[in-house]
Design an enzyme around this catalytic site. Structure first.
Site, PDB file in Angstrom:
ATOM      1  N   CYS A  84      38.782  44.894  49.101  1.00 18.29           N
ATOM      2  CA  CYS A  84      38.703  45.709  47.885  1.00 18.29           C
ATOM      3  C   CYS A  84      37.234  45.959  47.513  1.00 18.29           C
ATOM      4  O   CYS A  84      36.561  46.728  48.166  1.00 18.29           O
ATOM      5  CB  CYS A  84      39.489  45.059  46.756  1.00 18.29           C
ATOM      6  SG  CYS A  84      39.866  46.194  45.393  1.00 18.29           S
ATOM      7  N   TYR A  85      36.701  45.287  46.490  1.00 18.24           N
ATOM      8  CA  TYR A  85      35.289  45.452  46.154  1.00 18.24           C
ATOM      9  C   TYR A  85      34.419  45.079  47.352  1.00 18.24           C
ATOM     10  O   TYR A  85      33.376  45.709  47.591  1.00 18.24           O
ATOM     11  CB  TYR A  85      34.919  44.579  44.951  1.00 18.24           C
ATOM     12  CG  TYR A  85      33.473  44.729  44.513  1.00 18.24           C
ATOM     13  CD1 TYR A  85      33.104  45.720  43.623  1.00 18.24           C
ATOM     14  CD2 TYR A  85      32.482  43.873  45.007  1.00 18.24           C
ATOM     15  CE1 TYR A  85      31.772  45.868  43.222  1.00 18.24           C
ATOM     16  CE2 TYR A  85      31.162  44.007  44.627  1.00 18.24           C
ATOM     17  CZ  TYR A  85      30.803  45.006  43.729  1.00 18.24           C
ATOM     18  OH  TYR A  85      29.488  45.160  43.350  1.00 18.24           O
ATOM     19  N   ASP A 229      49.891  17.852  36.771  1.00 19.02           N
ATOM     20  CA  ASP A 229      48.459  17.810  37.058  1.00 19.02           C
ATOM     21  C   ASP A 229      47.806  16.518  36.568  1.00 19.02           C
ATOM     22  O   ASP A 229      47.066  15.860  37.306  1.00 19.02           O
ATOM     23  CB  ASP A 229      47.761  19.021  36.426  1.00 19.02           C
ATOM     24  CG  ASP A 229      48.377  20.329  36.876  1.00 19.02           C
ATOM     25  OD1 ASP A 229      48.909  20.372  37.996  1.00 19.02           O
ATOM     26  OD2 ASP A 229      48.349  21.301  36.104  1.00 19.02           O
TER      27      ASP A 229
END
Length: 515
Positions: A84-85, A229
């Site tokens: 993409c970028y 977590d």
């Protein structure tokens, strides 16, 4: 560090860490770092570096202050994949042209292969769907590059004529891209020629050694929430330093039904840890009075949580130096911390709410892992499956599931409705078939009729999603008969609710939590 074979230079895409996750699933260690590193710095820091990926991002390469890289990274000595970028940056740096697209592409697009023999497209059929997310496009190809694929509206892939430098306009790392995983596999093994040498047990050994090295003989305070977590973080740290770890479980008043008692019973039964429970619910309700804006609530809850922690930590151990948390990568990337240039989606309880004058050094051994990786670590550490396979619960708890102002009355209503939904999922063997399920309490009341009487009461929303990585998600297609049963039970048993809705929004454009 010596194990790292691929580095991903981060330009701010919400999907950046998915790249690392996909590659780690292939037993190759990839690391996400800032895009500003020079080639010399990367080679010095990562002796085993074999490939570089340039991530996507929200910027445009033709902007005056665009994000860029050391041009030496594109000298052909190290294979590079721009996404993409990253593709557009390669184009910009090699005398191509990138402009705003007349027809933007957001969502699925068909990929037509112009050079099927290209290494990146090995075993990839022509005409498959890929996930696009771009407003700019290549209008002039970069010098010495060829187009290897296209979509209906854009140049979809390019390759250097001589060097192993590739660019793709789409996001192969998302589950929406058909054969995207195959393309990443082709880059990792056929182009980069990486070796499989990274496994969860190696991560555990490395994390334990790092914790021991960091902490030494110091004491550590850990905020135990009862979720996956913090449970894994606590167990991992306990393996490293034993009784130097002191866990504090704070009842914020924003927990699920009977959660405080369940957490204490579970930990007492399964672990040999120092744990203290603190009832701070009155403080949280008082602080949240009149507060409606989600970010304000998140940061307020986070700050008060730390304040309670600090006070209790000093009582238990005045010389504790470290504060441990179960922070994982989706928390970090959505909160735009630690050098990431992504747009802030929402601040997370254990990231966005931390004050600058914390008074502790942070210990976050899981901050580079995704939820599924954290669960795998937990299984390796022997944590019971009942705890490991629990659905995620946000740090701010019901504070962001009561939409708008939070009160004890609203939390009590929500607790009862949520318990009915979750218990029904378990009883119907659906709990492990969805990735996350919960109920939200909406800040509106609607007219209803019960018996012959008019009611004017709250609306609750059911939310259930399926996801692999929690960065993208789709709504769970629960049976209508099941939903009818849940709705009927909530209406009949939860005083204060007369209407139930089911949220079928995907992520994106929505998020899994409503706030």
């Amino acid at each position: 560090m010596k194990q790292t074979q691929i580095v991903i230079l981060d330009f701010g895409s919400q999907y950046t860490q998915l790249l690392a996750r996909r590659i780690r699933e292939m037993n190759v260690l990839a690391e996400v770092i800032g895009f500003h590193h020079t080639k010399a710095e990367l080679q010095a820091k990562y002796p085993n570096l074999k490939g570089i990926i340039l991530s996507g991002g929200p910027a445009s390469v033709y902007e005056e202050e665009n994000y860029t890289i050391d041009p030496n990274l594109l000298d052909g000595q190290i294979p590079v994949l721009g996404i993409c970028y990253g593709l557009q940056l390669i184009t910009h740096l090699h005398n191509g042209k990138v402009e705003p697209a007349a027809k933007q592409e957001f969502g699925k697009a068909q990929l037509f292969l112009d050079v099927p023999s290209n290494k990146l497209f090995k075993n990839v059929p022509d005409g498959k769907l890929v996930w696009m997310s771009h407003a700019d496009h290549i209008s002039v190809l970069p010098k010495n590059y060829i187009q290897t694929a296209h979509s209906d509206n854009s140049v979809a892939a390019i390759k250097h004529n001589e060097f192993e430098i590739y660019g793709i306009q789409f996001h192969a790392e998302t589950t929406h891209s058909e054969f995207g995983e195959q393309m990443i596999k082709n880059f990792v093994f056929d182009i980069v020629q990486a070796q499989k040498d990274w496994y969860i047990n190696k991560f555990i050994d490395s994390a334990i050694a790092e914790i021991k090295n960091k902490v030494g003989n110091d004491k550590v305070i850990l905020g135990l929430s009862g979720g996956v977590d913090s449970s894994v973080a606590a167990t991992l740290i306990s393996k490293a330093i034993g009784k130097q770890l002191i866990c504090i479980f704070v009842d914020t008043g924003l927990l699920r039904q009977n959660e405080g008692l369940q957490v204490m019973e579970t930990y007492t039964k399964n672990f040999d840890m120092k744990i203290k429970m603190v009832d701070a619910s009155a403080k949280f309700y008082k602080a949240l009075k009149g507060i409606e804006e989600p970010e304000t609530k998140r940061k307020l809850i986070g700050k008060l949580f730390i304040d309670v922690f600090t006070e209790e930590a000093r009582k238990l151990s005045g010389d504790a130096k470290w504060l441990a948390q179960g922070t994982i990568y989706p928390d970090v990337i959505e909160s735009s911390k630690e050098g990431h240039v992504s747009k802030t989606i929402k601040s997370h309880h254990n990231v966005g709410g931390l004050p600058e004058d914390l008074g502790f050094e942070l210990l976050e051994p899981l901050r580079d892992l995704f939820k599924d990786e954290v669960r795998n670590v937990g299984r390796e550490l022997g944590i019971p499956s009942l705890m490991i396979d629990r659905h995620p619960f946000p740090g701010p708890g019901l504070g962001i599931r009561v939409i708008g102002e939070v009160t004890k009355e609203k939390c009590d209503i929500l607790r009862k409705a949520d318990a009915i939904f979750i218990n029904a999922l378990r009883e119907n063997n659906l709990y492990n078939k969805v990735s996350q399920a919960h109920v939200v309490l909406l800040p509106i009341k609607t007219v209803g009729v019960m018996g012959d009487n008019r009611t004017y009461e709250f609306v609750v929303g059911l939310r259930a999603v399926n996801t692999i990585d929690f960065m993208t998600a789709t709504s769970s297609h629960l049976p209508w008969e099941f939903l009818d049963s849940v709705v009927n039970k909530i209406i009949n048993e939860v005083k204060g609710v007369n209407r139930v809705v089911y949220d079928i929004t995907s992520k994106p454009p929505g998020t899994i939590e409503w706030e």
